[in-house]
Structures are given as C-alpha cells and as structure tokens.
Motif scaffolding. Structure first.
Motif, PDB file in Angstrom:
ATOM      1  N   ARG A   1       0.847  -1.193   0.000  1.00 13.94           N
ATOM      2  CA  ARG A   1       0.000   0.000   0.000  1.00 13.94           C
ATOM      3  C   ARG A   1       0.887   1.250   0.000  1.00 13.94           C
ATOM      4  NH1 ARG A   1      -5.381  -0.717   1.040  1.00 13.94           N
ATOM      5  NH2 ARG A   1      -5.998  -2.765   1.835  1.00 13.94           N
ATOM      6  N   HIS A   2       0.623   2.134  -0.931  1.00  9.41           N
ATOM      7  CA  HIS A   2       1.309   3.414  -1.000  1.00  9.41           C
ATOM      8  C   HIS A   2       0.305   4.540  -0.779  1.00  9.41           C
ATOM      9  CE1 HIS A   2       4.527   1.313  -3.683  1.00  9.41           C
ATOM     10  NE2 HIS A   2       4.765   1.147  -2.401  1.00  9.41           N
ATOM     11  N   VAL A   3       0.815   5.751  -0.620  1.00  9.69           N
ATOM     12  CA  VAL A   3      -0.028   6.902  -0.322  1.00  9.69           C
ATOM     13  C   VAL A   3       0.170   7.969  -1.389  1.00  9.69           C
ATOM     14  CG1 VAL A   3      -0.506   8.760   1.329  1.00  9.69           C
ATOM     15  CG2 VAL A   3       0.066   6.465   2.163  1.00  9.69           C
ATOM     16  N   ILE A   4      -0.936   8.574  -1.816  1.00 13.51           N
ATOM     17  CA  ILE A   4      -0.885   9.731  -2.697  1.00 13.51           C
ATOM     18  C   ILE A   4      -1.688  10.847  -2.037  1.00 13.51           C
ATOM     19  CG2 ILE A   4      -1.547  10.703  -4.938  1.00 13.51           C
ATOM     20  CD1 ILE A   4      -1.202   7.868  -6.092  1.00 13.51           C
ATOM     21  N   TRP A   5      -1.036  11.987  -1.836  1.00 23.30           N
ATOM     22  CA  TRP A   5      -1.739  13.165  -1.341  1.00 23.30           C
ATOM     23  C   TRP A   5      -2.128  14.027  -2.536  1.00 23.30           C
ATOM     24  CZ3 TRP A   5       2.701  11.635   1.469  1.00 23.30           C
ATOM     25  CH2 TRP A   5       2.448  11.205   2.784  1.00 23.30           C
ATOM     26  N   LEU A   6      -3.408  14.368  -2.623  1.00 33.23           N
ATOM     27  CA  LEU A   6      -3.913  15.269  -3.648  1.00 33.23           C
ATOM     28  C   LEU A   6      -4.283  16.566  -2.950  1.00 33.23           C
ATOM     29  CD1 LEU A   6      -6.191  12.716  -5.511  1.00 33.23           C
ATOM     30  CD2 LEU A   6      -3.963  13.547  -6.278  1.00 33.23           C
ATOM     31  N   ALA A   7      -3.462  17.574  -3.125  1.00 33.29           N
ATOM     32  CA  ALA A   7      -3.605  18.829  -2.389  1.00 33.29           C
ATOM     33  C   ALA A   7      -3.969  19.940  -3.367  1.00 33.29           C
ATOM     34  CB  ALA A   7      -2.306  19.160  -1.663  1.00 33.29           C
ATOM     35  N   THR A   8      -5.189  20.427  -3.250  1.00 31.32           N
ATOM     36  CA  THR A   8      -5.670  21.483  -4.139  1.00 31.32           C
ATOM     37  C   THR A   8      -5.380  22.846  -3.539  1.00 31.32           C
ATOM     38  OG1 THR A   8      -7.456  20.032  -4.889  1.00 31.32           O
ATOM     39  CG2 THR A   8      -7.686  22.384  -5.366  1.00 31.32           C
ATOM     40  N   ARG A   9      -4.841  23.724  -4.336  1.00 30.66           N
ATOM     41  CA  ARG A   9      -4.515  25.073  -3.869  1.00 30.66           C
ATOM     42  C   ARG A   9      -5.774  25.812  -3.423  1.00 30.66           C
ATOM     43  NH1 ARG A   9      -1.403  30.119  -6.926  1.00 30.66           N
ATOM     44  NH2 ARG A   9      -2.677  31.717  -5.934  1.00 30.66           N
ATOM     45  N   ALA A  10      -5.776  26.283  -2.193  1.00 30.27           N
ATOM     46  CA  ALA A  10      -6.895  27.066  -1.673  1.00 30.27           C
ATOM     47  C   ALA A  10      -6.926  28.430  -2.335  1.00 30.27           C
ATOM     48  CB  ALA A  10      -6.781  27.200  -0.163  1.00 30.27           C
ATOM     49  N   ASP A  11      -8.079  29.080  -2.325  1.00 32.91           N
ATOM     50  CA  ASP A  11      -8.237  30.366  -3.011  1.00 32.91           C
ATOM     51  C   ASP A  11      -7.371  31.470  -2.420  1.00 32.91           C
ATOM     52  OD1 ASP A  11     -10.027  29.279  -4.762  1.00 32.91           O
ATOM     53  OD2 ASP A  11     -11.786  29.840  -3.593  1.00 32.91           O
ATOM     54  N   SER A  12      -7.203  31.437  -1.099  1.00 26.13           N
ATOM     55  CA  SER A  12      -6.403  32.473  -0.454  1.00 26.13           C
ATOM     56  C   SER A  12      -5.366  31.816   0.430  1.00 26.13           C
ATOM     57  CB  SER A  12      -7.280  33.403   0.381  1.00 26.13           C
ATOM     58  OG  SER A  12      -7.993  32.677   1.369  1.00 26.13           O
ATOM     59  N   PRO A  13      -4.148  32.390   0.513  1.00 29.68           N
ATOM     60  CA  PRO A  13      -3.090  31.790   1.342  1.00 29.68           C
ATOM     61  C   PRO A  13      -3.425  31.906   2.810  1.00 29.68           C
ATOM     62  CG  PRO A  13      -2.407  33.940   0.548  1.00 29.68           C
ATOM     63  CD  PRO A  13      -3.709  33.636  -0.124  1.00 29.68           C
ATOM     64  N   PRO A  14      -2.961  30.949   3.601  1.00 32.38           N
ATOM     65  CA  PRO A  14      -3.175  31.022   5.048  1.00 32.38           C
ATOM     66  C   PRO A  14      -2.331  32.108   5.677  1.00 32.38           C
ATOM     67  CG  PRO A  14      -1.695  29.237   4.560  1.00 32.38           C
ATOM     68  CD  PRO A  14      -2.131  29.791   3.236  1.00 32.38           C
ATOM     69  N   ARG A  15      -2.757  32.618   6.820  1.00 35.55           N
ATOM     70  CA  ARG A  15      -1.939  33.575   7.555  1.00 35.55           C
ATOM     71  C   ARG A  15      -0.732  32.855   8.132  1.00 35.55           C
ATOM     72  NH1 ARG A  15      -5.126  36.706  11.997  1.00 35.55           N
ATOM     73  NH2 ARG A  15      -3.030  37.615  12.159  1.00 35.55           N
ATOM     74  N   ARG A  16       0.413  33.513   8.074  1.00 34.59           N
ATOM     75  CA  ARG A  16       1.613  32.925   8.651  1.00 34.59           C
ATOM     76  C   ARG A  16       1.637  33.182  10.157  1.00 34.59           C
ATOM     77  NH1 ARG A  16       6.945  33.254   4.912  1.00 34.59           N
ATOM     78  NH2 ARG A  16       5.977  32.952   2.884  1.00 34.59           N
ATOM     79  N   PRO A  17       1.721  32.117  10.950  1.00 35.42           N
ATOM     80  CA  PRO A  17       1.846  32.328  12.379  1.00 35.42           C
ATOM     81  C   PRO A  17       3.185  32.957  12.694  1.00 35.42           C
ATOM     82  CG  PRO A  17       2.162  30.017  11.850  1.00 35.42           C
ATOM     83  CD  PRO A  17       1.733  30.694  10.577  1.00 35.42           C
ATOM     84  N   GLU A  18       3.275  33.589  13.854  1.00 35.70           N
ATOM     85  CA  GLU A  18       4.526  34.246  14.237  1.00 35.70           C
ATOM     86  C   GLU A  18       5.669  33.255  14.375  1.00 35.70           C
ATOM     87  OE1 GLU A  18       3.914  36.530  17.699  1.00 35.70           O
ATOM     88  OE2 GLU A  18       2.449  37.883  16.794  1.00 35.70           O
ATOM     89  N   ALA A  19       5.357  32.065  14.798  1.00 36.04           N
ATOM     90  CA  ALA A  19       6.395  31.033  14.924  1.00 36.04           C
ATOM     91  C   ALA A  19       5.805  29.724  14.446  1.00 36.04           C
ATOM     92  CB  ALA A  19       6.857  30.898  16.380  1.00 36.04           C
ATOM     93  N   GLU A  20       6.603  28.947  13.728  1.00 46.30           N
ATOM     94  CA  GLU A  20       6.138  27.670  13.212  1.00 46.30           C
ATOM     95  C   GLU A  20       7.065  26.575  13.686  1.00 46.30           C
ATOM     96  OE1 GLU A  20       6.157  28.580   9.067  1.00 46.30           O
ATOM     97  OE2 GLU A  20       3.998  28.760   9.011  1.00 46.30           O
ATOM     98  N   ALA A  21       6.464  25.420  13.992  1.00 47.12           N
ATOM     99  CA  ALA A  21       7.253  24.261  14.409  1.00 47.12           C
ATOM    100  C   ALA A  21       8.011  23.721  13.213  1.00 47.12           C
ATOM    101  CB  ALA A  21       6.341  23.214  14.994  1.00 47.12           C
TER     102      ALA A  21
END
Length: 235
Positions: free
Chosen positions: A215-235
């Motif tokens: 079993r393999h995995v395929i992610w199908l990721a569709t571009r959202a209409d607007s970009p997400p807000r960037r948090p001040e800090a990211e893990a």
C-alpha cells in the motif's frame, strides 16, 4: 531463474551512495544500495499519481503539468494517456544517467513518450524548477525519492517542508493540484499541507494496481483560493 545483470551505476548529486540499474530478462530495477526504488513490473501507484491528478484538473483546455522525477516513466506515460493534445508536460529529473537510461537500455519501456511533442525533459532539481515557475502549472506531481521521508538526498526534504510547500503553492495556478507519492503515510506532512494553504485528500493505492501489492499513499492537495496567515512562529 535468470540472474540479474548490472547495466550501469550513477552517483546521486548531493546525496550518498549510487543508483544501480539492473536487468533480468525484460525486467528492470533501480536500486540505491540494497533498497529497490523502482521496478518495471510494479507501476500501479505511480500511474495512479498521474490519473488521479489529471482527473482533478479535467476540463482545462491547455493544462501545464510538472512531474518531479522521471524514474521508469510510469507517471509520464499515464499522464500522456489521459491528457489532451494541447497539454504541456515538463519532467524535471536530477540524475542525468536516469534520462540516459530511459533513452538507452530502457528505451523499449518508454516507447515514444520522450519524443512526444507535449513533453519537455529538464535535467534539473525539481525544487529549482518549482521556485522559478510562479503561477505556471495546473498540477505538480512529485515522485521524488520515497516521499517526504527521503532516502537518497537530504535536500529532498526541502520539497516537503513548509517553505517547499509554499513554493509549490505559488507555482500553481488557481485551483491547481500538488500531488505527492509516498511509500508510507506521514501525519506531519499531511498537517503541513493544510497549514500551507491546501485542501488535502489522502488516497491509499496498491503498488501493483488492481493486482494488489504494497500500500502506498498519494496526497492530492488542491490550492486554496487564499493563502493562510503565517503564524509568528512555526514548528
């Protein structure tokens, strides 16, 4: 049983070890050390990467597709089989020898896919192609290494980290699709897709298609209409 014959070897640019092309009768295998990366008898999930992605952008008159990784051409041939005559497909392959193998000992396997007028091969790091192609693609298909947890090259992680995913999103046209093949699930990667502005679908598929296999995995990721807000800090 017919023994394996070593046809050629090639270093991995920026990585460790070397790729080895082997043949046994009509069967081909590309290995990194003792790990088999691909085999000409196992193509189901790589073909699904193309067919599932192209279904997401069906109806676009002149779709432009970027495929990261030539491999044995399974994804390329599947895409050519479902896309119309006006499509354009760019294939970015980092290892020059892999392109040479496709045109040499594996030419019969590739058929006329490399000379199809819709196809352009670039011997280049797919990450660089993505970063230079803002708003250029309807779909980006990544079959690089073994997925987000790479084996051959540490910098492949740059494709799958937050900045790499942001670059992929920027390279897509509105509603475009980033499709990623992986040998195994990865919850952290799925979470990064959502966090970087994609609507994500995770599909499980078999290595041998309808005939089963791992079993393999395929992610199908569709571009959202607007970009997400960037948090001040990211893990």
């Amino acid at each position: 049983m017919i023994p394996w014959t070593l046809l050629d070897t090639a270093p991995v640019p920026g990585g460790e070890g070397e790729l080895r092309l082997r043949r046994r009768g009509a069967e081909f295998s590309i290995r990194l050390g003792t790990v088999e990366l691909m085999n000409s008898r196992i193509s189901g999930s790589e073909e699904a990467l193309a067919t599932l992605s192209c279904a997401k952008i069906a109806g676009r008159a002149q779709p432009r597709i970027l495929i990261g990784g030539l491999g044995m051409g399974f994804t390329l041939r599947a895409a050519l089989g479902v896309l119309g005559t006006k499509a354009q497909i760019v294939v970015a392959e980092l290892v020059p020898a892999v392109v040479a193998w496709a045109r040499g000992p594996m030419a019969e396997l590739f058929g006329d896919s490399l000379t199809d007028e819709r196809v352009r091969i670039e011997v280049e790091d797919v990450g660089r192609v993505i970063r230079s192609g803002r708003g250029s693609y309807d779909a980006i298909l990544l079959d690089v290494d073994n997925g987000p947890e790479g084996l051959t090259r540490d910098s492949n992680g740059g494709l799958y980290g937050v900045e790499g995913l942001r670059a992929a999103r920027a390279a897509l046209r509105p509603g475009g699709v980033l499709a990623v093949w992986s040998c195994a699930p990865d919850r952290d990667f799925a979470a990064r897709l959502r966090r970087t502005g994609f609507h994500m679908e995770e599909v499980r598929t078999r290595a041998r298609g309808r005939d089963g296999g791992a079993r393999h995995v395929i992610w199908l990721a569709t571009r959202a209409d607007s970009p997400p807000r960037r948090p001040e800090a990211e893990a």
